[in-house]
Design an enzyme around this catalytic site. Structure first.
Site, mmCIF file in Angstrom:
data_model
loop_
_atom_site.group_PDB
_atom_site.id
_atom_site.type_symbol
_atom_site.label_atom_id
_atom_site.label_comp_id
_atom_site.label_asym_id
_atom_site.label_seq_id
_atom_site.Cartn_x
_atom_site.Cartn_y
_atom_site.Cartn_z
ATOM 1 N N GLU A 1 -0.576 -5.566 15.077
ATOM 2 C CA GLU A 1 -0.422 -5.525 13.620
ATOM 3 C C GLU A 1 1.041 -5.385 13.210
ATOM 4 O O GLU A 1 1.475 -5.972 12.226
ATOM 5 C CB GLU A 1 -1.239 -4.369 13.037
ATOM 6 N N GLU B 1 0.795 -1.228 0.000
ATOM 7 C CA GLU B 1 0.000 0.000 0.000
ATOM 8 C C GLU B 1 0.828 1.281 0.000
ATOM 9 O O GLU B 1 0.263 2.366 -0.086
ATOM 10 C CB GLU B 1 -0.965 -0.013 1.194
#
Length: 677
Positions: free
Chosen positions: A614, A470
């Site tokens: 994460e 991303e």
């Protein structure tokens, strides 16, 4: 200059906290620091309860499918439910507070899906309580309490129902139902979600044990609009125990047309089932799930960690629904509870292999929102279906407008198609393929046939996308996007043959002309303007798994060795190393695979229950996406499992030296066992 710990230092520190935590099924916390505490979740795929460092508190309760617009980004967000398990206990008229308890221990038993807390209250009592999100009752939770008196004492117990701040128009009720054989006191609350879209309701009741004689008198107290409670008092003698339970249900108008009455009905049902039957059915349901297990011999800590990852995946998904897990599952409000590619590419494959019936809920989620995806494609000038990057209840785009991933991260649509095809591959269910898989695959293929720009043979370009990496925004011919589009066009063509219908011949034409670009050194190029910069997460390497676009072992290795050097030491999500681990295991390099396996999650663990964040050093647990990736590295990497059009097979792979044996049980619809040693 900020200093970062080496990986070996991280392993050492984590090891210090887990020397006594090698039980394959139990995670313990004894030195509990509220300032450095990340709760662990007890969930049943519908309701999630997150632990707190404080006695008789839970941090939050969340329900799958309960969304409303408030707060971040003018998009739908997960709602906190009523906290229906919070309690207060006073002993000899003095409320127990965290500062006055000794020897507190918390334990998650993953096999039983129970969270237990025990502590001493001075020289007066030892207290233990366990709570459960009952697996067989989707909207119901149970807390089981036992007080052991060290001296003669009087205790007062309150079950407290409190509304989260975001809810409005709170209504509180206390109802008593008298029958000759039972008296039921129901503590109930309802409230509207922030916009008034949903009605959220919760109800609970005490369950008393017959062994203690007559039931105590329950009293209701209203404190203020957002909180009320019910309580009872009891005197017990030194050396004796008193046990009771609280059972409760929470449900919204997203789940039922009449949630207020249904919350009370479900609570009455559970109360009259009784504690022992509830726990028996709960345990039986989890025993059935754990028939599909991963057993590692020779590495106790990896075994425990893999069980934790599996436990969370099983906890966040429920068979027979059309709900799909967000990156943080039911562990809180992370990512607004939205559904991303995290589901299809990272969590779903492990569930599909081990729990196909649970995995079906995830593909059902997309099928039931297909019409919304078709409208999304229409709005963007495309045919077929364009699935949103972030999805919630309705299936419309829920990405906040400031994030470019909403309009441009189109590979999600290919991921949905790949998931549908793989469901057929594992189950071989032709009726499902015809009724639900084919409509999804056809719509996805139509999207990609309209999405490409036809610039001549071999140049059916896919321009202006956000890559799987991303950090690469608005690029052309991204490797993963292009390869995934090619794959799903081929899968749709194959699906048409299986169900006896005619595929659009243009699909194969498009698939054969979508370019996968190479650099001068022969490495697959991440996108048209890629020049060797750092990447956020796996992109090119996904062409070797889960796709087979790059199959030759020499090319797989070349891509691996190039891109593994372009992942920064921090700030990147946990899934990338899982893919590196998986591919190295398949290439026969067990030790290198094991290093990436450990790097994929150990630096992301948070105390005291080794919950996965994460990113390395991150504080946003529980990252179910990362857990799904790591489980795939075990199943499809070390275990060599492969999803093929004819079902699940096993290919050659390598274990690390430390692992003496890997056993994967109850796999797929045939319930096979696979062993590597």
């Amino acid at each position: 200059m900020k200093k970062t710990l080496s990986f070996s230092a991280i392993l050492f520190i984590i090891g210090l906290g887990s020397l006594n935590a090698q039980d394959p099924w139990k995670l313990n916390a004894v030195a509990i620091d509220p300032a450095n505490y990340y709760g662990i979740t007890v969930a049943n795929g519908m309701i999630g309860v997150v632990s707190s460092p404080e006695p008789f508190k839970v941090k939050e309760v969340v329900l799958a499918g309960a969304y409303d617009q408030y707060g971040r980004g003018r998009v739908s967000n997960f709602l906190r439910s009523f906290n229906l398990l919070n309690m207060q206990i006073a002993i000899d008229d003095r409320n127990i507070i965290a500062a006055e308890v000794q020897n507190m221990k918390q334990e998650l038993d993953m096999q039983k899906a129970s969270f237990t807390v025990s502590f001493d209250y001075g020289d007066k009592a030892t207290i233990q309580y366990s709570y459960y999100a009952l697996r067989h009752l989707p909207f119901t939770v149970l807390m089981d309490v036992k007080i052991t008196a060290k001296k003669d004492l009087n205790f007062n117990t309150s079950s407290v129902m409190e509304a989260p701040d975001a809810l409005k128009d709170v209504q509180n009720y206390y109802n008593e139902i008298d029958r000759p054989h039972v008296n039921i006191g129901l503590l109930t609350s309802s409230a509207k979600s922030p916009t008034g879209k949903l009605l959220m309701c919760a109800s609970n009741a005490f369950i008393f044990s017959e062994q203690h004689g007559a039931e105590p008198r329950v009293i209701h107290e209203m404190w203020h609009n957002n909180m009320h409670l019910m309580k009872f008092s009891k005197k017990i003698k030194a050396g004796t125990e008193y046990s009771y339970a609280v059972v409760g249900s929470s449900i919204t108008s997203a789940h039922h047309d009449d949630p207020l009455n249904e919350a009370e009905r479900l609570t009455i049902f559970a109360k009259l089932e009784g504690r022992d039957r509830l726990l028996s059915f709960h345990q039986n349901a989890w025993n059935e799930l754990w028939k599909s297990d991963i057993k590692i011999e020779g590495d106790d800590q990896s075994q425990q960690d893999v069980h934790s990852m599996l436990y969370h995946l099983y906890s966040f998904v429920r068979e027979g629904t059309d709900f799909s897990p967000s990156p943080m599952g039911l562990s809180g409000l992370g990512y607004n509870g939205h559904v991303f590619w995290d589901t299809e590419l990272w969590m779903y494959p492990a569930l599909l292999v081990l729990q196909p019936k649970m995995a079906k809920s995830l593909v059902e989620y997309r099928f039931n929102r297909l019409e919304a995806a078709k409208k999304n494609a229409f709005s963007h000038g495309y045919k077929g279906a364009m699935f949103p990057w972030e999805s919630a209840a309705s299936g419309v785009e829920e990405t906040p407008v400031w994030a470019l991933s909403g309009p441009f991260e189109h590979h999600i649509t290919a991921c949905v198609g790949i998931a549908a095809w793989n469901y057929y591959c594992v189950t071989q269910d032709k009726e499902w393929l015809k009724e639900k898989g084919w409509p999804v695959l056809k719509a996805v293929a139509d999207f990609w046939a309209s999405r490409v720009e036809r610039n001549g043979p071999g140049k059916y370009d896919i321009k202006n996308v956000v890559a799987a990496d991303e950090w690469a925004e608005n690029v052309d011919n991204n490797a993963w996007t292009n390869a995934a589009a090619k794959a799903v066009l081929n899968y749709a063509t194959e699906a048409a043959k299986i169900i006896g219908t005619t595929a659009d011949t243009d699909w194969l034409e498009v698939a054969q002309n979508i370019p996968i670009q190479k650099m001068e050194n022969g490495v697959t190029k991440e996108h048209a303007t890629y020049k060797g910069e750092g990447i956020k997460q796996a992109d090119v390497n996904l062409l070797s798994y889960p796709l087979k676009e790059v199959e030759d072992p020499k090319e797989v290795l070349k891509d691996l060795e190039y891109y593994e050097k372009r992942i920064p030491n921090e700030g990147t999500p946990a899934m990338t190393q899982a893919i590196f681990s998986l591919l190295y295991a398949r290439l026969g390099e067990g030790e290198k695979a094991y290093r990436f396996f450990q790097e994929g999650y150990l630096p992301n663990l948070n105390p005291p229950f080794r919950v996965i964040a994460e990113t390395k050093g991150g504080t946003n647990p529980y990252f179910a996406t990362g857990a799904g990736g790591m489980i795939q590295s075990v199943l499809m990497g070390f275990g060599g499992l492969e999803i093929t059009p004819k079902g699940i097979v096993q290919i050659k792979s390598a274990l690390p030296k430390k692992w003496k044996k890997l056993t994967i049980s109850n796999v797929g619809i045939l319930k096979k066992t696979f062993v590597v040693q």
